[in-house]
Structure formats: C-alpha cells, structure tokens
Motif scaffolding. Structure first.
Motif, PDB file in Angstrom:
ATOM      1  N   VAL A   1      71.352  88.004  69.210  1.00  9.28           N
ATOM      2  CA  VAL A   1      70.916  88.414  67.880  1.00  9.28           C
ATOM      3  C   VAL A   1      70.269  87.240  67.148  1.00  9.28           C
ATOM      4  CG1 VAL A   1      71.695  89.270  65.635  1.00  9.28           C
ATOM      5  CG2 VAL A   1      72.619  90.272  67.739  1.00  9.28           C
ATOM      6  N   ILE A   2      70.811  86.040  67.328  1.00  9.54           N
ATOM      7  CA  ILE A   2      70.209  84.846  66.721  1.00  9.54           C
ATOM      8  C   ILE A   2      68.796  84.641  67.270  1.00  9.54           C
ATOM      9  CG2 ILE A   2      70.330  82.320  66.632  1.00  9.54           C
ATOM     10  CD1 ILE A   2      73.392  82.611  66.547  1.00  9.54           C
ATOM     11  N   CYS A   3      68.632  84.823  68.580  1.00 11.06           N
ATOM     12  CA  CYS A   3      67.293  84.690  69.177  1.00 11.06           C
ATOM     13  C   CYS A   3      66.332  85.703  68.559  1.00 11.06           C
ATOM     14  CB  CYS A   3      67.368  84.885  70.691  1.00 11.06           C
ATOM     15  SG  CYS A   3      68.235  83.570  71.567  1.00 11.06           S
ATOM     16  N   GLU A   4      66.791  86.928  68.408  1.00  7.22           N
ATOM     17  CA  GLU A   4      65.965  87.951  67.759  1.00  7.22           C
ATOM     18  C   GLU A   4      65.568  87.524  66.348  1.00  7.22           C
ATOM     19  OE1 GLU A   4      66.967  92.438  69.240  1.00  7.22           O
ATOM     20  OE2 GLU A   4      68.105  91.641  67.559  1.00  7.22           O
ATOM     21  N   THR A   5      66.528  86.968  65.630  1.00  4.94           N
ATOM     22  CA  THR A   5      66.283  86.569  64.242  1.00  4.94           C
ATOM     23  C   THR A   5      65.219  85.485  64.159  1.00  4.94           C
ATOM     24  OG1 THR A   5      68.586  87.116  63.688  1.00  4.94           O
ATOM     25  CG2 THR A   5      67.390  85.718  62.132  1.00  4.94           C
ATOM     26  N   MET A   6      65.284  84.521  65.088  1.00  9.78           N
ATOM     27  CA  MET A   6      64.272  83.468  65.090  1.00  9.78           C
ATOM     28  C   MET A   6      62.886  84.037  65.392  1.00  9.78           C
ATOM     29  SD  MET A   6      66.027  80.089  66.697  1.00  9.78           S
ATOM     30  CE  MET A   6      67.563  79.431  66.027  1.00  9.78           C
ATOM     31  N   LEU A   7      62.828  84.988  66.309  1.00  5.02           N
ATOM     32  CA  LEU A   7      61.546  85.618  66.616  1.00  5.02           C
ATOM     33  C   LEU A   7      61.009  86.363  65.401  1.00  5.02           C
ATOM     34  CD1 LEU A   7      59.329  86.311  68.602  1.00  5.02           C
ATOM     35  CD2 LEU A   7      60.710  88.254  69.368  1.00  5.02           C
ATOM     36  N   GLN A   8      61.886  87.069  64.689  1.00  5.53           N
ATOM     37  CA  GLN A   8      61.452  87.790  63.500  1.00  5.53           C
ATOM     38  C   GLN A   8      60.923  86.838  62.437  1.00  5.53           C
ATOM     39  OE1 GLN A   8      61.210  91.158  63.116  1.00  5.53           O
ATOM     40  NE2 GLN A   8      61.755  91.218  65.290  1.00  5.53           N
ATOM     41  N   ALA A   9      61.554  85.674  62.308  1.00  6.77           N
ATOM     42  CA  ALA A   9      61.086  84.681  61.342  1.00  6.77           C
ATOM     43  C   ALA A   9      59.678  84.206  61.699  1.00  6.77           C
ATOM     44  CB  ALA A   9      62.054  83.497  61.295  1.00  6.77           C
ATOM     45  N   TRP A  10      59.415  84.080  62.994  1.00  8.96           N
ATOM     46  CA  TRP A  10      58.076  83.663  63.438  1.00  8.96           C
ATOM     47  C   TRP A  10      57.055  84.781  63.247  1.00  8.96           C
ATOM     48  CZ3 TRP A  10      54.515  84.957  67.293  1.00  8.96           C
ATOM     49  CH2 TRP A  10      53.513  83.999  67.519  1.00  8.96           C
ATOM     50  N   LEU A  11      57.415  85.994  63.633  1.00 10.69           N
ATOM     51  CA  LEU A  11      56.489  87.119  63.521  1.00 10.69           C
ATOM     52  C   LEU A  11      56.133  87.423  62.075  1.00 10.69           C
ATOM     53  CD1 LEU A  11      58.015  89.563  66.181  1.00 10.69           C
ATOM     54  CD2 LEU A  11      55.857  88.308  66.359  1.00 10.69           C
ATOM     55  N   SER A  12      57.097  87.238  61.179  1.00 13.05           N
ATOM     56  CA  SER A  12      56.865  87.540  59.760  1.00 13.05           C
ATOM     57  C   SER A  12      56.012  86.484  59.072  1.00 13.05           C
ATOM     58  CB  SER A  12      58.196  87.665  59.029  1.00 13.05           C
ATOM     59  OG  SER A  12      58.825  86.389  58.918  1.00 13.05           O
ATOM     60  N   GLY A  13      55.894  85.318  59.715  1.00 11.85           N
ATOM     61  CA  GLY A  13      55.139  84.232  59.107  1.00 11.85           C
ATOM     62  C   GLY A  13      55.973  83.303  58.258  1.00 11.85           C
ATOM     63  N   ARG A  14      57.291  83.589  58.117  1.00 13.45           N
ATOM     64  CA  ARG A  14      58.147  82.716  57.305  1.00 13.45           C
ATOM     65  C   ARG A  14      58.270  81.337  57.930  1.00 13.45           C
ATOM     66  NH1 ARG A  14      61.737  87.012  57.557  1.00 13.45           N
ATOM     67  NH2 ARG A  14      63.243  85.726  58.689  1.00 13.45           N
TER      68      ARG A  14
END
Length: 335
Positions: free
Chosen positions: A292-305
C-alpha cells in the motif's frame, strides 16, 4: 551550494554555540541520500580542540497520505530521549528546532559512525561478524523498547490489529486500483486478526534493516522513530521479517542477516514474550502495508505532488508485495 543548502548552513551556523559547548563554526553541510518523508543532513561543528559530527533530521513534506500516522519530529525527538534512558541504542538528541531557528520542523542529534544501507549490511565481508549477532541484538533492543514506560510519552496514535487493517484498506481504496491479491490478503487478515491487547506498548513502527546503524560489533543505533505509536509489540517483530527488508537475501528472514529463532531468543533475553502466531499475522500485515505504501508513492508521482522519479520506481514494487503475500498465504506445496 544550492539555495536550500545555504539556508541550512546559515541556520546551523547560528546554532553552533548551542549545539556544542565552545562551538564556533559549522562546515561540511551536505544532504544524505534516502528518506522518503524526511530529510537528513550531515555536518560538523568545530569546537576548538574537537570537531563533532552531527545530524539534522528535518521535515521535507509531511502532507498527504504518507504524512498520516507520523508522530511528528518534536515527538520523535522526545521518544528517542525516553528510549535512550531505557537502554535502547539511539543517538543523543542535542536540539529540537524552534520557529526562530528558521529551519522548519526537526531536530539535531549526534552522528554515530556505522553502516545504514541494508544491502551493504547484508553483503559486505567486513560486517560478517556483525551478522552473526545482529538478529539477537535486534530482538533485545525491541524488548527494551516494548518495556519503556508509556506514561510521559507525547500523544501517540493507537493502532491495534483491526484498526490497522481498516486503515490500510481505506488507503488502498482511495487509490482506485484493483489488486486481487490485496483483496485476498484483506480477507485473510480479517479472518485471523488477533484479539486486541488490554495494555498497548510503545511500538517503533519501522524497525527494520535500513533503519539501523551497524558496525563490526553489531547494532549501534536504532533510527527513524517517526512512525512510533501504541500497539501490539508483535507488530515490530513481524515488520522486521518482511521480505522487502532482506535486500536480496531471502533465505534469512530477519533483515537478510538472521533467523527468526535468533530474533526471538534476543527478545526473550530481555524479558520479552513472543507470540509466534501474532508475529506471523503482523508479517502478513507488514507485507500488505508495504504494498500500500508503494501504491501511495506512485499516486504521489502520478498526481504531480512529488515528481521525484524515485517515487515512481518504488511504486512499481507493489507487485513484489503481491508475490510476498502469496508466498505467505499459500506456501509452496500447500493447495
């Protein structure tokens, strides 16, 4: 020197005398690699006859999902002081940053020499003797942590088994991704969740290879207390055994350098009591949590944050967590 480095250097220079008696100048300011949510800076303070190596631990960006669950850096410094008083090997805290310091949130601590990179701890010949005793030492350190008095600690979140499971499910659902293996793990964890403890203890929350300082004699210090909370002591033991922290040496489940038996023996040597079934549950939970942490990091990258490519690379490792979960829930030879 970058603008950020100059700000850090100037701020530390203003603190030189407060950090070290007789401190006159700060030099060698440099940011160290690693740290997904916090920054780590190394520097030296010249105090005439001696030069003291120190570390600045500073908030980078604690906003967003990965900031959730963090005790905060001021609380982390306080917990480290309590741990040090209780015989846990930790660096000494020298100063907790104030608003007037102009450096943001964080604290300054002693720099302890030794290896912190997990892959080197697992492989380097010079640490061969350390690997023979390290799992036992980690168990002993964890037992000391779990016996620390909770009275007087800063306010910390409480995370029992079912609450932690619900928390991870909520985060995963927020990503909008579909991972059947995660769904299987959610069901297994729900069905086998251990009963809540009546009296939760201080849990480090991220005790693993990569958050330790190791030298030839073994464990020198335990680092990164930002995820400390109140909960089940077996959580720390299970997290220590998650495959992702073995750095390629999967045959040794404890950090890639030791056995569960060595870890448990060390824990018992300091008065700790191991519940093997609870440890296994928390190992499964730990593997899921890392996914889940890995997913969260990917989401942070995809969102542009956070456009650091490291976040995207780590995000891909969610598939490794799925593989680890299958190995735990359906071992080879079990239908």
């Amino acid at each position: 020197m970058s603008d950020e480095s100059k700000v850090i250097a100037d701020g530390l220079q203003a603190l030189a005398g407060a950090l070290v008696p007789g401190g006159t100048s700060v030099h060698g300011v440099r940011r160290l690699s690693g740290g997904a949510s916090q920054q780590t800076w190394a520097f030296e303070v010249d105090a005439g006859a001696q030069v003291l190596p120190l570390i600045l631990r500073r908030a980078a960006d604690a906003t967003g999902e990965r900031g959730m669950g963090s005790a905060g850096l001021a609380a982390e410094a306080q917990i480290i002081d309590v741990a040090r008083a209780g015989g846990v090997p930790v660096p000494g805290v020298r100063h907790v940053l104030r608003a007037s310091d102009g450096l943001g949130d964080g604290f300054i601590m002693d720099r302890i020499e030794g290896e912190t990179l997990g892959r080197r701890i697992v492989r380097e010949a010079r640490l061969a003797d350390a690997r023979r005793v390290l799992a036992h030492q980690c168990g002993a350190a964890l037992a000391r942590i779990h016996q620390l008095p909770t009275k007087g600690l800063p306010p910390l979140r409480r995370a029992d088994a079912r609450a932690e499971l619900d928390y991870q499910i909520e985060i995963h659902r927020s990503h909008g991704t579909t991972r059947p293996v995660f769904e299987i793990a959610f069901q297994w964890l729900r069905a086998h969740a251990p009963a809540d403890l009546g009296a939760p203890v201080l849990v480090h929350g991220d005790f693993r290879n990569g958050n330790l300082i190791v030298a030839e004699e073994g464990l020198r210090a335990v680092l990164d207390w930002e995820l400390a909370h109140l909960g089940d002591p077996m959580e720390d033991l299970g997290w220590m055994c998650v495959r992702s922290w073995r750095f390629g040496n999967g045959r040794l489940p404890v950090g890639g350098f030791g056995t569960r038996e060595q870890l448990f023996e060390g824990y018992a040597s300091e008065g700790g009591i191991v519940d093997v079934e609870r440890v296994h549950w928390w190992e499964v939970m730990g593997s899921l949590k890392w996914g889940v942490i890995c997913e969260t990091m990917l989401q942070a990258w995809l969102s542009g944050r956070e456009r650091d490519v490291e976040k995207a690379v780590i995000g891909r490792r969610a598939s490794e967590a799925e593989s680890d979960l299958l190995a735990l829930l359906a071992p080879e030879g079990v239908a």
